[in-house]
Design a protein around this motif. Structure first.
Motif, mmCIF file in Angstrom:
data_model
loop_
_atom_site.group_PDB
_atom_site.id
_atom_site.type_symbol
_atom_site.label_atom_id
_atom_site.label_comp_id
_atom_site.label_asym_id
_atom_site.label_seq_id
_atom_site.Cartn_x
_atom_site.Cartn_y
_atom_site.Cartn_z
ATOM 1 N N TYR A 369 0.700 -1.198 -0.247
ATOM 2 C CA TYR A 369 0.050 0.440 -0.022
ATOM 3 C C TYR A 369 1.044 1.789 0.387
ATOM 4 C CZ TYR A 369 1.307 -0.125 4.954
ATOM 5 O OH TYR A 369 1.693 0.309 6.394
ATOM 6 N N GLN A 370 2.207 1.037 0.681
ATOM 7 C CA GLN A 370 2.923 2.311 0.566
ATOM 8 C C GLN A 370 3.210 2.529 -0.459
ATOM 9 O OE1 GLN A 370 3.420 -0.602 1.479
ATOM 10 N NE2 GLN A 370 5.998 -1.626 1.344
ATOM 11 N N GLU A 371 2.759 1.586 -1.884
ATOM 12 C CA GLU A 371 3.835 1.900 -2.974
ATOM 13 C C GLU A 371 3.039 2.412 -3.958
ATOM 14 O OE1 GLU A 371 4.756 -1.896 -4.619
ATOM 15 O OE2 GLU A 371 5.917 -2.378 -3.194
ATOM 16 N N ASP A 372 3.094 3.876 -5.463
ATOM 17 C CA ASP A 372 2.505 3.914 -5.860
ATOM 18 C C ASP A 372 0.938 3.611 -6.644
ATOM 19 O OD1 ASP A 372 0.975 6.088 -7.697
ATOM 20 O OD2 ASP A 372 3.105 6.322 -8.553
ATOM 21 N N LEU A 373 0.248 2.758 -6.256
ATOM 22 C CA LEU A 373 -0.181 2.255 -6.491
ATOM 23 C C LEU A 373 -2.192 2.830 -7.608
ATOM 24 C CD1 LEU A 373 -0.788 -0.832 -3.752
ATOM 25 C CD2 LEU A 373 0.958 -0.656 -5.783
ATOM 26 N N SER A 374 -2.605 2.230 -8.375
ATOM 27 C CA SER A 374 -4.061 2.478 -8.770
ATOM 28 C C SER A 374 -4.361 1.301 -9.113
ATOM 29 C CB SER A 374 -3.164 2.785 -10.243
ATOM 30 O OG SER A 374 -2.643 2.628 -11.109
ATOM 31 N N LEU A 375 -5.481 1.212 -9.418
ATOM 32 C CA LEU A 375 -6.992 0.286 -9.672
ATOM 33 C C LEU A 375 -6.205 -0.215 -11.493
ATOM 34 C CD1 LEU A 375 -10.329 0.492 -9.438
ATOM 35 C CD2 LEU A 375 -9.901 -0.238 -11.932
ATOM 36 N N SER A 376 -6.248 0.433 -11.873
ATOM 37 C CA SER A 376 -5.314 -0.369 -13.565
ATOM 38 C C SER A 376 -3.761 -1.138 -12.836
ATOM 39 C CB SER A 376 -4.967 0.631 -13.989
ATOM 40 O OG SER A 376 -6.566 1.345 -14.493
ATOM 41 N N SER A 377 -3.330 -0.670 -12.441
ATOM 42 C CA SER A 377 -1.796 -1.508 -12.216
ATOM 43 C C SER A 377 -2.337 -2.716 -11.417
ATOM 44 C CB SER A 377 -1.083 -0.508 -11.307
ATOM 45 O OG SER A 377 -1.421 0.181 -10.453
ATOM 46 N N VAL A 378 -2.913 -2.566 -10.108
ATOM 47 C CA VAL A 378 -3.304 -3.447 -9.342
ATOM 48 C C VAL A 378 -4.160 -5.254 -10.668
ATOM 49 C CG1 VAL A 378 -4.137 -4.563 -7.402
ATOM 50 C CG2 VAL A 378 -2.978 -2.406 -7.646
ATOM 51 N N ALA A 379 -5.362 -4.100 -10.915
ATOM 52 C CA ALA A 379 -6.057 -4.678 -12.330
ATOM 53 C C ALA A 379 -4.578 -5.337 -13.236
ATOM 54 C CB ALA A 379 -7.072 -4.163 -12.838
ATOM 55 N N ASP A 380 -4.129 -5.084 -13.411
ATOM 56 C CA ASP A 380 -3.074 -5.880 -14.803
ATOM 57 C C ASP A 380 -2.403 -7.046 -14.441
ATOM 58 O OD1 ASP A 380 -1.981 -4.711 -17.289
ATOM 59 O OD2 ASP A 380 0.208 -4.887 -16.325
ATOM 60 N N ARG A 381 -2.081 -6.363 -12.538
ATOM 61 C CA ARG A 381 -0.873 -7.701 -12.061
ATOM 62 C C ARG A 381 -2.019 -8.563 -11.906
ATOM 63 N NH1 ARG A 381 3.746 -7.662 -8.830
ATOM 64 N NH2 ARG A 381 3.643 -9.301 -7.574
ATOM 65 N N PHE A 382 -3.335 -8.479 -11.670
ATOM 66 C CA PHE A 382 -3.550 -9.876 -11.705
ATOM 67 C C PHE A 382 -4.315 -10.088 -12.669
ATOM 68 C CE2 PHE A 382 -3.048 -8.451 -7.599
ATOM 69 C CZ PHE A 382 -2.579 -9.318 -6.564
ATOM 70 N N CYS A 383 -3.868 -9.948 -14.084
ATOM 71 C CA CYS A 383 -4.341 -9.949 -15.260
ATOM 72 C C CYS A 383 -6.077 -9.897 -15.766
ATOM 73 C CB CYS A 383 -3.894 -12.053 -15.717
ATOM 74 S SG CYS A 383 -2.383 -11.808 -15.688
ATOM 75 N N LEU A 384 -6.198 -8.606 -14.606
ATOM 76 C CA LEU A 384 -8.083 -8.496 -15.128
ATOM 77 C C LEU A 384 -8.055 -7.275 -15.253
ATOM 78 C CD1 LEU A 384 -9.041 -9.901 -11.438
ATOM 79 C CD2 LEU A 384 -9.579 -11.225 -13.250
ATOM 80 N N SER A 385 -9.283 -7.644 -16.017
ATOM 81 C CA SER A 385 -9.674 -5.966 -16.869
ATOM 82 C C SER A 385 -9.859 -5.089 -15.445
ATOM 83 C CB SER A 385 -11.056 -5.487 -17.660
ATOM 84 O OG SER A 385 -12.179 -6.411 -16.763
ATOM 85 N N PRO A 386 -9.778 -3.611 -15.845
ATOM 86 C CA PRO A 386 -10.096 -2.364 -15.021
ATOM 87 C C PRO A 386 -11.670 -2.554 -14.171
ATOM 88 C CG PRO A 386 -8.545 -1.778 -16.098
ATOM 89 C CD PRO A 386 -8.217 -2.656 -16.937
#
Length: 460
Positions: A369-386
C-alpha cells in the motif's frame, strides 16, 4: 494550493520555498515577490490560498500591501513573518484579520502547522461549495429529466456525458473521481447506463478545464464515448443540451467512428428501425456487463438478424456498427455475426467471479500500500480488466478500491503518529503519499481532524 511568498531577502524566500517543496507543494503553485508593490499587484491579478508576508519591504510595507489588495483577495489567508516584535504592527495585522503573526526565523514545524491550517480551511470552504453545487446539479434532474428549476449556478459548469463502450466496464463516478485534482471540482451524476460529469474550474486554476478534458479523453477515449456539453451558468441552456447529448449517446453506434463529440456536434435524426438497432446495442452492453446471458443472447440475435436490412438501407450506418462491434467485442467484421455472438455468449457462462483471487489481492495491498498503486496497475498485475476488477472488488470488499487503499494508508499513518516522532512529511512518504499536503487533506477527510491534531489529541 497557490502560495505567495513576499520577502525582500532572497535567502528567506529560498528557505521557505525549500520547506514548501519538501512538504509536497509544486513549484508552479508558488510565487515569490520582493517588495510591497509587487505583493499588491500579485494579489490583485492572481488567486492565492496562502500569502506569507514580511512587513519591512521596499516601496510599500507588507501590511500596507495587504490593505491595498484585500478587497480583491477575500479568500487569501495572510500570515505575517517578520523580525519586528512591534505591538503597533501586531495590532494593525489583527485589524486586517491576518491569520497569525510569527517571528523570524520561521521553523519548519511552524510552516508545517500553517500549511495544515490553510489546507483545513480550504477543504472546509471547498466542501461547502461542493454541497451547494450538488444541490444545483440535482435540480437539473428534479423532474426525472432535464429539470427547469431556474437555478443559476455560482460557477460556470462544463458538462460531459460519458457512456461505456467496453463490455464489463462499469461506469462509476468514484472511478473517474480518481482523475480529479485541485484544478477542478468534479461532480458525477449517474442516470441509468450513462454518467454525467459536471466540471467546475477552481479559482486557483481558472483555465483547468481544457487541460483536464484533453487528458481525460486521452485516457478513457478508447473504451468510452465522451460527449461534451456547452458551458453554462444559466439553466435555460440545459434542457436543449441534455437532449442533444443524450441523443448523441443513444445513436453513437451508427453515427460515426469518433469517441469524442465536441459541444458543437449536432445529433442526427434516426428512423425507428435505426433507433431500435441502437437500443439493442446498448442492451447487449448492459447484459454483458451484468452477466445476463439471456438478455445478451436476445439482443445479439436481433442484431445478427437485422444487420442485412441495415446494410441495405444505410451502408454507412452498417459500417459504423461493425466498427463498434469490432472495438467492443473483438468480432471479425468479415465473418458471420451469428456465430461470433454465440461464442461470446458462451464465454459469459465460463467467466464467473470464482476466478477473482480476492484474498491474494488483499494480501498484496497489505504488503504494497505504501507504493504508487492504482486500480489499473493492480488489475493488470492480476490479469483482470479494470472494469471487472472494480466491480467485483467493491462487491467483495464493500468499498471501492480507492477507499480501501486509503483506509490501509491512514491506519498505518495513525500508528506512526502515535508511536514515532516522524514528521508529517516523513509519515506521508512512508504510507504512500506523493506529498504531505495531499496526505493532510486525505487524513482530514477520513478522520475529521488534521494529522497534527490527531497526534496532540492522543498524547494529551
Amino acid at each position: 494550493m497557490k502560495i505567495l511568498i513576499a520577502d525582500d531577502e532572497s535567502l528567506v524566500r529560498q528557505s521557505i520555498r525549500l520547506f514548501l517543496l519538501d512538504l509536497g507543494i509544486q513549484p508552479e503553485d508558488m510565487m515569490e515577490v520582493a517588495n510591497g508593490f509587487a505583493l499588491s499587484e500579485a494579489l490583485k491579478n492572481n488567486y492565492f490560498d496562502l500569502a506569507l508576508v514580511d512587513i519591512q519591504m521596499p516601496y510599500m510595507n507588507g501590511l500596507e500591501a495587504i490593505r491595498d489588495a484585500q478587497a480583491s483577495a477575500p479568500d487569501t489567508l495572510f500570515y505575517i513573518l517578520t523580525g519586528f516584535d512591534d505591538f503597533s504592527y501586531a495590532r494593525e495585522a489583527l485589524r486586517l484579520q491576518v491569520k497569525d503573526y510569527l517571528l523570524k526565523p520561521i521553523r519548519r514545524t511552524e510552516l508545517e502547522g500553517i500549511l495544515e491550517e490553510v489546507i483545513s480551511h480550504v477543504e472546509q470552504r471547498k466542501a461547502s461549495q461542493i454541497r451547494d453545487l450538488k444541490l444545483c446539479i440535482a435540480s437539473l434532474f428534479s423532474d426525472g429529466g432535464p429539470g427547469l428549476a431556474g437555478v443559476t449556478l455560482p460557477i460556470p459548469c462544463h458538462p460531459l456525458l460519458v457512456t461505456s463502450d467496453q463490455p464489463g466496464t462499469v461506469l462509476s463516478g468514484s472511478r473517474f473521481s480518481e482523475e480529479a485534482n485541485d484544478h477542478m471540482i468534479f461532480i458525477p451524476y449517474r442516470r441509468s447506463d450513462r454518467l454525467f460529469l459536471f466540471l467546475f474550474e477552481t479559482p486557483e486554476y481558472p483555465n483547468g478545464y481544457s487541460d483536464f478534458l484533453q487528458e481525460f479523453t486521452k485516457r478513457y477515449g478508447s473504451t468510452h464515448t465522451i460527449i461534451e456539453g456547452k458551458t453554462f451558468s444559466d439553466t435555460a441552456l440545459w434542457p436543449s443540451e441534455y437532449q442533444r447529448m443524450t441523443t448523441l449517446a443513444s445513436c453513437r453506434f451508427l453515427f460515426g467512428s469518433s469517441r469524442f463529440y465536441k459541444n458543437t456536434t449536432t445529433a442526427p435524426e434516426l428512423s425507428p428501425f435505426a433507433s431500435e438497432i441502437c437500443t439493442q446495442c446498448q442492451n447487449s452492453l448492459n447484459a454483458y456487463t451484468n452477466g445476463d446471458y439471456a438478455g445478451f443472447s436476445l439482443s445479439c440475435e436481433f442484431l445478427a438478424r437485422e444487420f442485412p436490412r441495415l446494410n441495405e438501407e444505410s451502408p454507412v450506418s452498417a459500417t459504423h456498427l461493425l466498427a463498434f462491434l469490432e472495438r467492443a467485442y473483438g468480432i471479425d467484421p468479415a465473418a458471420p455475426l451469428s456465430g461470433q455472438f454465440s461464442r461470446l455468449a458462451s464465454t459469459m457462462i465460463q467467466n464467473t467471479s470464482s476466478d477473482f483471487r480476492y484474498d491474494e489481492i488483499l494480501r498484496y495491498l497489505e504488503q504494497h500500500y505504501q507504493e504508487d498503486l492504482s486500480l489499473s496497475s493492480v488489475a493488470d498485475r492480476f490479469c483482470l480488466s479494470p472494469g471487472y476488477f472494480s466491480t467485483i472488488f467493491k462487491k467483495k470488499a464493500g468499498h471501492n478500491f480507492v477507499h480501501y487503499l486509503t483506509h490501509l494508508r491512514i491506519r498505518e499513518a495513525k500508528r506512526l503518529l502515535m508511536e514515532t516522532q516522524m514528521t508529517i512529511s516523513e509519515i506521508a512518504t512512508a504510507v504512500g503519499y506523493s506529498s504531505a499536503s495531499f496526505f493532510i487533506r486525505s487524513f482530514k477527510k477520513t478522520e475529521g481532524i488534521s494529522p497534527s491534531e490527531y497526534r496532540k489529541s492522543k498524547h494529551a
